[in-house]
Design a protein around this motif. Structure first.
Motif, PDB file in Angstrom:
ATOM      1  N   ASN A   1     -17.050   1.490   6.614  1.00 58.00           N
ATOM      2  CA  ASN A   1     -15.816   2.416   6.238  1.00 58.00           C
ATOM      3  C   ASN A   1     -15.517   1.717   4.855  1.00 58.00           C
ATOM      4  N   LYS A   2     -16.088   0.798   4.136  1.00 58.82           N
ATOM      5  CA  LYS A   2     -15.682   0.296   2.762  1.00 58.82           C
ATOM      6  C   LYS A   2     -17.020  -0.146   2.183  1.00 58.82           C
ATOM      7  N   ILE A   3     -16.782  -0.003   0.800  1.00 58.08           N
ATOM      8  CA  ILE A   3     -17.580  -0.434  -0.048  1.00 58.08           C
ATOM      9  C   ILE A   3     -17.293  -1.728  -0.431  1.00 58.08           C
ATOM     10  N   LEU A   4     -18.250  -2.904  -0.408  1.00 61.39           N
ATOM     11  CA  LEU A   4     -17.913  -4.054  -0.913  1.00 61.39           C
ATOM     12  C   LEU A   4     -17.871  -4.315  -2.217  1.00 61.39           C
ATOM     13  N   GLN A   5     -16.800  -5.043  -2.651  1.00 62.72           N
ATOM     14  CA  GLN A   5     -16.695  -5.373  -3.956  1.00 62.72           C
ATOM     15  C   GLN A   5     -17.715  -6.473  -4.051  1.00 62.72           C
ATOM     16  N   GLU A   6     -17.992  -6.849  -5.255  1.00 57.35           N
ATOM     17  CA  GLU A   6     -19.034  -7.896  -5.766  1.00 57.35           C
ATOM     18  C   GLU A   6     -18.518  -9.297  -5.304  1.00 57.35           C
ATOM     19  N   SER A   7     -17.107  -9.621  -5.322  1.00 60.80           N
ATOM     20  CA  SER A   7     -16.696 -10.837  -4.823  1.00 60.80           C
ATOM     21  C   SER A   7     -16.514 -10.672  -3.434  1.00 60.80           C
ATOM     22  N   GLU A   8     -16.364  -9.650  -2.546  1.00 63.24           N
ATOM     23  CA  GLU A   8     -16.637  -9.664  -1.296  1.00 63.24           C
ATOM     24  C   GLU A   8     -18.065 -10.114  -0.839  1.00 63.24           C
ATOM     25  N   LEU A   9     -19.055  -9.215  -1.439  1.00 66.81           N
ATOM     26  CA  LEU A   9     -20.228  -9.664  -1.024  1.00 66.81           C
ATOM     27  C   LEU A   9     -20.405 -10.875  -1.284  1.00 66.81           C
ATOM     28  N   GLU A  10     -20.297 -11.633  -2.307  1.00 66.26           N
ATOM     29  CA  GLU A  10     -20.248 -13.207  -2.515  1.00 66.26           C
ATOM     30  C   GLU A  10     -19.996 -14.079  -1.416  1.00 66.26           C
ATOM     31  N   THR A  11     -18.778 -13.824  -0.952  1.00 67.63           N
ATOM     32  CA  THR A  11     -18.125 -14.248  -0.027  1.00 67.63           C
ATOM     33  C   THR A  11     -18.719 -14.004   1.508  1.00 67.63           C
ATOM     34  N   LEU A  12     -19.305 -12.902   1.632  1.00 68.69           N
ATOM     35  CA  LEU A  12     -19.987 -12.679   2.775  1.00 68.69           C
ATOM     36  C   LEU A  12     -21.362 -13.506   2.734  1.00 68.69           C
ATOM     37  N   LYS A  13     -21.891 -13.627   1.711  1.00 64.43           N
ATOM     38  CA  LYS A  13     -23.237 -14.348   1.610  1.00 64.43           C
ATOM     39  C   LYS A  13     -22.963 -15.692   1.822  1.00 64.43           C
ATOM     40  N   GLU A  14     -21.755 -16.349   1.484  1.00 67.86           N
ATOM     41  CA  GLU A  14     -21.540 -17.661   1.583  1.00 67.86           C
ATOM     42  C   GLU A  14     -21.100 -17.905   3.119  1.00 67.86           C
ATOM     43  N   ALA A  15     -20.399 -16.962   3.980  1.00 64.52           N
ATOM     44  CA  ALA A  15     -20.053 -17.098   5.238  1.00 64.52           C
ATOM     45  C   ALA A  15     -21.464 -17.270   6.210  1.00 64.52           C
ATOM     46  N   LEU A  16     -22.380 -16.265   5.724  1.00 68.38           N
ATOM     47  CA  LEU A  16     -23.780 -16.610   6.504  1.00 68.38           C
ATOM     48  C   LEU A  16     -24.444 -17.653   6.223  1.00 68.38           C
ATOM     49  N   LEU A  17     -24.265 -18.222   4.743  1.00 70.31           N
ATOM     50  CA  LEU A  17     -24.940 -19.426   4.317  1.00 70.31           C
ATOM     51  C   LEU A  17     -24.322 -20.635   5.322  1.00 70.31           C
ATOM     52  N   ASP A  18     -23.087 -20.561   5.578  1.00 65.28           N
ATOM     53  CA  ASP A  18     -22.631 -21.627   6.517  1.00 65.28           C
ATOM     54  C   ASP A  18     -23.438 -21.754   7.781  1.00 65.28           C
ATOM     55  N   TYR A  19     -24.193 -20.717   8.274  1.00 61.46           N
ATOM     56  CA  TYR A  19     -25.025 -20.809   9.512  1.00 61.46           C
ATOM     57  C   TYR A  19     -26.394 -20.630   9.090  1.00 61.46           C
ATOM     58  N   GLY A  20     -26.808 -20.964   7.869  1.00 65.02           N
ATOM     59  CA  GLY A  20     -28.039 -21.208   7.520  1.00 65.02           C
ATOM     60  C   GLY A  20     -28.837 -19.882   7.532  1.00 65.02           C
TER      61      GLY A  20
END
Length: 87
Positions: A47-66
């Motif tokens: 229900n939301k288009i991710l902003q570039e900053s949100e996308l980068e934060t999401l990528k960082e969150a998944l990177l925390d788990y490898g």
């Protein structure tokens, strides 16, 4: 990594993503769908288009788990695979 291990870790990944995005869990589940598919995690904005900053934060969150961002399918499904070095 076996799919059942993904399932066991998926809730922790979702909570981490919500925390990093400053979203409460219900908000995260309203906006994003996390699924395990062939030893990858797919994140589908609902229900939301991710902003570039949100996308980068999401990528960082998944990177925390490898998990590293691999590709986007049909301009919406984000695919993350586990870091090859960690396999």
């Amino acid at each position: 990594m076996v799919t059942s291990k993904f399932s066991n870790t998926l809730s922790a990944i979702e909570l981490n993503a919500g925390r990093k995005l400053n979203w409460h869990y219900d908000q995260l589940k309203e906006y994003l769908s996390f699924t395990v598919n062939n030893e990858a995690i797919e994140v589908i904005p609902k229900n939301k288009i991710l902003q570039e900053s949100e996308l980068e934060t999401l990528k960082e969150a998944l990177l925390d788990y490898g998990f590293q961002y691999k590709k986007t399918i049909d301009d919406s499904i984000l695919v993350f695979e586990q870091n090859i070095e960690l396999r």
